[in-house]
Design an enzyme around this catalytic site. Structure first.
Site, PDB file in Angstrom:
ATOM      1  N   GLY A 195     124.038  24.372  22.141  1.00 38.30           N
ATOM      2  CA  GLY A 195     125.064  25.621  21.906  1.00 38.30           C
ATOM      3  C   GLY A 195     124.601  26.651  20.885  1.00 38.30           C
ATOM      4  O   GLY A 195     124.967  27.552  20.602  1.00 38.30           O
ATOM      5  N   CYS A 196     123.248  26.444  20.423  1.00 36.08           N
ATOM      6  CA  CYS A 196     122.639  27.092  19.390  1.00 36.08           C
ATOM      7  C   CYS A 196     121.509  27.879  20.093  1.00 36.08           C
ATOM      8  O   CYS A 196     120.628  27.336  20.841  1.00 36.08           O
ATOM      9  CB  CYS A 196     122.254  26.400  18.028  1.00 36.08           C
ATOM     10  N   ALA A 197     121.204  29.189  19.658  1.00 33.54           N
ATOM     11  CA  ALA A 197     120.228  30.030  20.213  1.00 33.54           C
ATOM     12  C   ALA A 197     118.751  29.453  19.843  1.00 33.54           C
ATOM     13  O   ALA A 197     117.935  29.420  20.457  1.00 33.54           O
ATOM     14  CB  ALA A 197     120.564  31.398  19.747  1.00 33.54           C
ATOM     15  N   SER A 198     118.823  28.934  18.618  1.00 30.38           N
ATOM     16  CA  SER A 198     117.524  28.495  17.902  1.00 30.38           C
ATOM     17  C   SER A 198     117.632  26.895  18.122  1.00 30.38           C
ATOM     18  O   SER A 198     118.583  26.190  18.360  1.00 30.38           O
ATOM     19  CB  SER A 198     117.323  28.743  16.692  1.00 30.38           C
TER      20      SER A 198
END
Length: 136
Positions: A49-52
Protein backbone atom coordinates in the site's frame (compact mmCIF):
# COMPACT_ATOMS: atom_id res chain seq x y z
CA UNK A 1 -1.33 9.47 24.95
CA UNK A 2 1.74 10.37 22.89
CA UNK A 3 5.19 9.37 24.09
CA UNK A 4 7.75 11.85 25.37
CA UNK A 5 9.75 11.39 22.15
CA UNK A 6 6.71 12.33 20.07
CA UNK A 7 6.02 15.35 22.28
CA UNK A 8 9.57 16.49 21.54
CA UNK A 9 8.97 16.47 17.79
CA UNK A 10 5.69 18.34 18.32
CA UNK A 11 7.66 21.00 20.21
CA UNK A 12 10.32 21.07 17.47
CA UNK A 13 7.62 21.63 14.85
CA UNK A 14 6.23 24.59 16.80
CA UNK A 15 9.55 26.40 16.31
CA UNK A 16 9.89 25.65 12.61
CA UNK A 17 8.60 28.52 10.52
CA UNK A 18 7.16 26.80 7.48
CA UNK A 19 6.35 23.45 5.99
CA UNK A 20 9.61 23.24 4.03
CA UNK A 21 11.57 23.42 7.29
CA UNK A 22 9.28 20.81 8.84
CA UNK A 23 9.68 18.59 5.78
CA UNK A 24 13.48 18.84 6.09
CA UNK A 25 13.22 18.03 9.79
CA UNK A 26 11.22 14.88 9.06
CA UNK A 27 13.81 13.82 6.48
CA UNK A 28 16.62 14.45 8.99
CA UNK A 29 14.84 12.25 11.53
CA UNK A 30 14.81 9.46 8.96
CA UNK A 31 18.48 9.93 8.14
CA UNK A 32 19.31 9.63 11.84
CA UNK A 33 17.79 6.13 12.07
CA UNK A 34 20.00 3.07 11.83
CA UNK A 35 19.35 1.19 8.58
CA UNK A 36 17.34 -2.00 8.77
CA UNK A 37 19.44 -5.11 8.27
CA UNK A 38 19.06 -6.51 4.76
CA UNK A 39 18.10 -9.88 6.27
CA UNK A 40 14.96 -8.20 7.70
CA UNK A 41 13.87 -6.81 4.33
CA UNK A 42 11.69 -9.78 3.47
CA UNK A 43 8.11 -10.14 2.20
CA UNK A 44 6.82 -10.64 5.76
CA UNK A 45 8.10 -7.21 6.85
CA UNK A 46 7.24 -5.37 3.63
CA UNK A 47 4.27 -3.01 3.90
CA UNK A 48 1.84 -3.15 1.00
CA UNK A 49 0.00 0.00 0.00
CA UNK A 50 3.04 2.27 -0.07
CA UNK A 51 4.28 3.87 -3.27
CA UNK A 52 7.86 3.29 -2.13
CA UNK A 53 9.49 0.21 -0.64
CA UNK A 54 8.78 0.04 3.11
CA UNK A 55 9.74 -2.57 5.68
CA UNK A 56 8.68 -2.57 9.33
CA UNK A 57 10.20 -5.03 11.78
CA UNK A 58 8.41 -5.26 15.15
CA UNK A 59 10.14 -6.32 18.34
CA UNK A 60 7.84 -6.96 21.27
CA UNK A 61 9.32 -7.93 24.59
CA UNK A 62 8.08 -7.80 28.17
CA UNK A 63 4.81 -6.34 26.94
CA UNK A 64 6.53 -3.35 25.32
CA UNK A 65 6.09 -2.47 21.65
CA UNK A 66 9.06 -1.47 19.52
CA UNK A 67 9.71 -1.50 15.80
CA UNK A 68 12.43 -0.58 13.37
CA UNK A 69 11.91 0.22 9.73
CA UNK A 70 13.29 1.55 6.52
CA UNK A 71 12.17 2.88 3.17
CA UNK A 72 13.90 3.62 -0.10
CA UNK A 73 12.33 7.11 -0.06
CA UNK A 74 13.81 9.82 2.19
CA UNK A 75 10.51 11.37 3.26
CA UNK A 76 9.02 7.95 4.02
CA UNK A 77 12.07 7.08 6.09
CA UNK A 78 11.32 10.28 8.00
CA UNK A 79 7.69 9.25 8.45
CA UNK A 80 8.89 5.91 9.84
CA UNK A 81 11.04 7.85 12.31
CA UNK A 82 8.02 9.91 13.36
CA UNK A 83 5.92 6.74 13.81
CA UNK A 84 8.71 5.23 15.90
CA UNK A 85 8.53 8.30 18.15
CA UNK A 86 4.78 7.87 18.40
CA UNK A 87 4.66 4.14 19.12
CA UNK A 88 8.01 2.80 20.32
CA UNK A 89 8.30 1.83 23.96
CA UNK A 90 4.56 1.95 24.62
CA UNK A 91 2.97 -0.99 26.39
CA UNK A 92 1.71 -3.23 23.59
CA UNK A 93 -1.81 -2.97 25.04
CA UNK A 94 -1.79 0.82 24.47
CA UNK A 95 -0.63 0.86 20.86
CA UNK A 96 -4.08 0.38 19.35
CA UNK A 97 -5.49 3.15 21.56
CA UNK A 98 -3.21 5.77 19.99
CA UNK A 99 -5.17 8.06 17.66
CA UNK A 100 -2.38 8.34 15.10
CA UNK A 101 -4.41 10.58 12.78
CA UNK A 102 -5.01 13.12 15.55
CA UNK A 103 -1.43 12.96 16.82
CA UNK A 104 0.04 13.39 13.33
CA UNK A 105 -2.39 16.26 12.70
CA UNK A 106 -0.59 18.09 15.50
CA UNK A 107 2.42 18.12 13.17
CA UNK A 108 0.38 19.27 10.18
CA UNK A 109 1.37 16.17 8.25
CA UNK A 110 -2.13 15.45 7.02
CA UNK A 111 -2.23 18.73 5.10
CA UNK A 112 1.14 18.40 3.38
CA UNK A 113 1.48 14.82 2.18
CA UNK A 114 0.45 13.65 -1.26
CA UNK A 115 -2.44 11.21 -1.51
CA UNK A 116 0.04 8.38 -2.19
CA UNK A 117 2.14 9.28 0.87
CA UNK A 118 -0.98 9.56 3.02
CA UNK A 119 -2.11 6.12 1.86
CA UNK A 120 1.33 4.71 2.60
CA UNK A 121 1.33 6.29 6.04
CA UNK A 122 -2.10 4.78 6.72
CA UNK A 123 -0.78 1.37 5.60
CA UNK A 124 2.16 1.65 8.01
CA UNK A 125 -0.13 2.62 10.88
CA UNK A 126 -2.46 -0.28 10.06
CA UNK A 127 0.48 -2.73 10.10
CA UNK A 128 1.66 -1.38 13.47
CA UNK A 129 -1.84 -1.65 14.95
CA UNK A 130 -2.38 -5.17 13.58
CA UNK A 131 0.96 -6.34 14.95
CA UNK A 132 0.26 -4.88 18.38
CA UNK A 133 -3.28 -6.26 18.47
CA UNK A 134 -2.01 -9.75 17.62
CA UNK A 135 0.61 -9.54 20.37
CA UNK A 136 -1.72 -8.13 23.05
Amino acid sequence: MASAAFEEIVEDFEFLEDWEERYRHVIEQGKAMDPLEDALKVPATKVDGCASQVWLHPKIGDGVFHFDGESDAMIVNGLIAVLRMLYNDLPVSEVTAVDAKAELARLGLNDHLSAQRSNGLAAMIARIRETAAAAA
